[in-house]
Design a protein around this motif. Structure first.
Motif, mmCIF file in Angstrom:
data_model
loop_
_atom_site.group_PDB
_atom_site.id
_atom_site.type_symbol
_atom_site.label_atom_id
_atom_site.label_comp_id
_atom_site.label_asym_id
_atom_site.label_seq_id
_atom_site.Cartn_x
_atom_site.Cartn_y
_atom_site.Cartn_z
ATOM 1 N N PRO A 157 27.595 -46.413 4.120
ATOM 2 C CA PRO A 157 28.404 -46.672 5.671
ATOM 3 C C PRO A 157 29.770 -46.067 5.780
ATOM 4 N N GLU A 158 30.157 -45.396 6.626
ATOM 5 C CA GLU A 158 31.697 -44.936 6.817
ATOM 6 C C GLU A 158 32.470 -46.110 7.825
ATOM 7 N N GLY A 159 33.652 -45.561 8.003
ATOM 8 C CA GLY A 159 34.712 -46.670 8.912
ATOM 9 C C GLY A 159 36.075 -45.534 9.327
ATOM 10 N N THR A 160 36.174 -45.856 10.522
ATOM 11 C CA THR A 160 37.759 -45.167 10.802
ATOM 12 C C THR A 160 38.676 -46.323 9.986
ATOM 13 N N VAL A 161 39.638 -45.579 9.452
ATOM 14 C CA VAL A 161 40.649 -46.730 9.559
ATOM 15 C C VAL A 161 42.212 -45.913 9.885
ATOM 16 N N TRP A 162 43.241 -46.310 10.342
ATOM 17 C CA TRP A 162 44.433 -46.108 10.314
ATOM 18 C C TRP A 162 45.244 -46.324 8.625
ATOM 19 N N GLN A 163 45.922 -44.986 9.321
ATOM 20 C CA GLN A 163 46.897 -44.915 7.381
ATOM 21 C C GLN A 163 48.053 -44.531 8.144
ATOM 22 N N GLY A 164 49.026 -44.984 7.616
ATOM 23 C CA GLY A 164 50.494 -44.797 7.812
ATOM 24 C C GLY A 164 51.059 -44.323 6.398
ATOM 25 N N THR A 165 52.428 -44.041 6.299
ATOM 26 C CA THR A 165 52.752 -43.246 5.092
ATOM 27 C C THR A 165 54.139 -43.189 5.553
ATOM 28 N N VAL A 166 55.336 -44.298 4.616
ATOM 29 C CA VAL A 166 56.494 -43.893 4.760
ATOM 30 C C VAL A 166 57.274 -43.631 3.227
ATOM 31 N N ALA A 167 57.126 -42.352 2.965
ATOM 32 C CA ALA A 167 58.106 -42.115 1.826
ATOM 33 C C ALA A 167 59.979 -42.014 1.926
ATOM 34 N N VAL A 168 60.434 -42.411 0.903
ATOM 35 C CA VAL A 168 61.864 -42.182 0.558
ATOM 36 C C VAL A 168 62.478 -42.228 -0.540
ATOM 37 N N THR A 169 63.395 -41.700 -0.933
ATOM 38 C CA THR A 169 64.032 -41.623 -2.134
ATOM 39 C C THR A 169 65.818 -42.438 -2.362
ATOM 40 N N GLY A 170 65.963 -42.930 -2.954
ATOM 41 C CA GLY A 170 66.851 -43.180 -3.572
ATOM 42 C C GLY A 170 68.313 -42.851 -4.150
ATOM 43 N N PRO A 171 69.871 -43.272 -4.171
ATOM 44 C CA PRO A 171 70.403 -42.655 -4.837
ATOM 45 C C PRO A 171 70.770 -42.263 -6.519
ATOM 46 N N GLY A 172 70.436 -41.512 -7.102
ATOM 47 C CA GLY A 172 70.473 -41.930 -8.406
ATOM 48 C C GLY A 172 69.201 -41.904 -8.929
ATOM 49 N N THR A 173 67.802 -42.164 -8.287
ATOM 50 C CA THR A 173 66.533 -41.882 -8.738
ATOM 51 C C THR A 173 65.790 -40.584 -8.816
ATOM 52 N N ARG A 174 64.698 -40.257 -9.858
ATOM 53 C CA ARG A 174 63.938 -38.518 -9.642
ATOM 54 C C ARG A 174 62.884 -39.322 -8.730
ATOM 55 N N ASP A 175 62.591 -40.796 -8.679
ATOM 56 C CA ASP A 175 61.269 -41.214 -8.054
ATOM 57 C C ASP A 175 61.095 -41.254 -6.616
ATOM 58 N N ILE A 176 60.230 -40.628 -6.009
ATOM 59 C CA ILE A 176 59.429 -40.969 -4.724
ATOM 60 C C ILE A 176 58.926 -42.091 -4.364
ATOM 61 N N VAL A 177 59.492 -42.978 -3.722
ATOM 62 C CA VAL A 177 58.581 -44.162 -3.120
ATOM 63 C C VAL A 177 58.421 -44.484 -1.854
ATOM 64 N N LEU A 178 56.470 -44.160 -1.790
ATOM 65 C CA LEU A 178 55.428 -44.553 -1.070
ATOM 66 C C LEU A 178 55.249 -45.917 -0.426
ATOM 67 N N LEU A 179 55.301 -45.871 0.570
ATOM 68 C CA LEU A 179 55.056 -47.571 1.292
ATOM 69 C C LEU A 179 53.767 -46.887 1.897
ATOM 70 N N GLN A 180 52.653 -47.403 1.810
ATOM 71 C CA GLN A 180 51.196 -47.104 2.904
ATOM 72 C C GLN A 180 50.781 -48.547 3.144
ATOM 73 N N MET A 181 50.553 -48.495 4.483
ATOM 74 C CA MET A 181 49.816 -49.448 4.950
ATOM 75 C C MET A 181 48.303 -48.953 5.789
ATOM 76 N N VAL A 182 47.086 -49.170 5.514
ATOM 77 C CA VAL A 182 45.915 -49.168 5.947
ATOM 78 C C VAL A 182 45.468 -49.977 6.650
ATOM 79 N N THR A 183 45.017 -49.875 7.203
ATOM 80 C CA THR A 183 44.246 -51.085 8.848
ATOM 81 C C THR A 183 42.298 -50.180 9.189
ATOM 82 N N PRO A 184 41.703 -50.988 9.401
ATOM 83 C CA PRO A 184 40.490 -50.411 9.890
ATOM 84 C C PRO A 184 40.666 -50.949 11.385
ATOM 85 N N ALA A 185 42.196 -51.475 12.063
ATOM 86 C CA ALA A 185 42.077 -51.769 13.379
ATOM 87 C C ALA A 185 42.485 -50.410 13.871
#
Length: 234
Positions: A157-185
Motif C-alpha cells: 500500500p502507498e500513502g501521501t506524506v508532506w516532507q519539509g527540509t531545512v538545510a543550513v551550515t554554521g561558521p567554521g564547519t564543513r558540514d551541511i545540517v539538515l532538519l527534516q519533518m515528515v507527516t502523513p497529515a
C-alpha cells in the motif's frame, strides 16, 4: 518550545544545539547495552499472547535505529498531537549532518538557494536563520504505507506524506545540517511547516550556556563533524 537547557553527562562535547516543541519524544539512537539486555529480558518474560507482538515492536525499533544510523541521522523525535476529529496526527523530525569535502558548504547552500526558481515543485526558497543562511524545501510524496496489500494486489500500500527540509551550515564547519519533518497529515502542512521552522530557528552552533554567560564564542572546532548532538527540551 521549551526554554530549559539540560546537559547530557559523560558524552563528547556537542556541536549542535536545538529545541523541540512539546509533543515530541526523542528516539534513542544509541541505547546502552544494559538497556537493550533489560528490554530483551522484559519481552521474554511476557505472557505468550503478548510476547510475539512485543518482539515485533522491538525488531521494528532495532531496524529503524539501524536505518537512521546508516543515514547519518543524529537525532530523531516522534510527534503526536490531537486533531479536531478526536484522534491524533503523527510526524517525525530528524536532524542530520553531512560533511562536504572539497567544496565550501556555505557556497553550496547559496548555490542551491539560488536555483529556487528552477524547482517550483520542491517549494525551494532561501531562508534566513539566527545560525546562518540556508533554504527550505517542501514537497508531497507518495511512499510505501504500513499494512497489508490491497485485496487482489501484491503491491504494498502507498500513502501521501508532506516532507519539509531545512538545510543550513554554521561558521567554521564543513558540514551541511539538515532538519527534516515528515507527516502523513498533508492537510496540516502549514502547521508542520511552522513547527519545522520553529525548530530551525533554535538551531545553534554555540553553546546556549555560553550565550547566557555573555560569551558568544563558538565551541565548535574548525574540522568538527556533527558526531554528537544535544537536545534542549524538557
Amino acid at each position: 518550545m521549551t526554554d530549559v537547557f539540560t546537559e547530557a553527562l559523560n558524552v563528547p562535547k556537542p556541536v549542535l544545539w536545538y529545541g523541540l516543541p512539546y509533543g515530541y519524544l526523542q528516539l534513542d539512537l544509541d541505547p546502552p547495552v544494559e538497556r537493550v539486555v533489560e528490554l530483551i529480558k522484559e519481552v521474554l518474560s511476557l505472557p505468550d499472547e503478548l510476547r510475539d507482538r512485543a518482539e515485533q515492536v522491538v525488531r521494528f525499533y532495532a531496524g529503524v535505529v539501524g536505518l537512521l544510523n546508516a543515514q547519518s541521522v543524529l537525532g530523531c523525535a516522534m510527534g503526536l498531537h490531537p486533531d479536531e476529529a478526536g484522534g491524533f496526527t503523527s510526524s517525525v523530525l530528524t536532524v542530520s549532518a553531512f560533511p562536504v569535502s572539497g567544496v565550501n558548504a556555505k557556497l553550496m547552500l547559496a548555490s542551491l538557494a539560488g536555483t529556487a526558481g528552477d524547482m517550483p515543485d520542491e517549494g525551494l526558497r532561501p531562508l534566513e536563520l539566527p545560525c546562518g543562511t540556508g533554504f527550505l524545501a517542501e514537497a508531497k510524496r507518495r511512499v510505501p504505507a504500513p499494512g497489508a496489500p490491497p485485496e487482489g494486489s501484491d503491491a504494498p500500500p502507498e500513502g501521501t506524506v508532506w516532507q519539509g527540509t531545512v538545510a543550513v551550515t554554521g561558521p567554521g564547519t564543513r558540514d551541511i545540517v539538515l532538519l527534516q519533518m515528515v507527516t502523513p497529515a498533508v492537510d496540516l502542512a502549514d502547521s508542520y511547516r511552522d513547527i519545522l521552522l520553529g525548530v530551525a530557528h533554535t538551531l545553534s552552533f554555540t553553546d546556549p550556556a555560553l550565550l547566557d554567560s555573555g560569551d558568544s564564542g563558538s565551541v565548535m572546532p574548525e574540522s568538527a563533524t556533527a558526531d554528537a548532538i544535544w537536545n534542549d527540551f524538557g
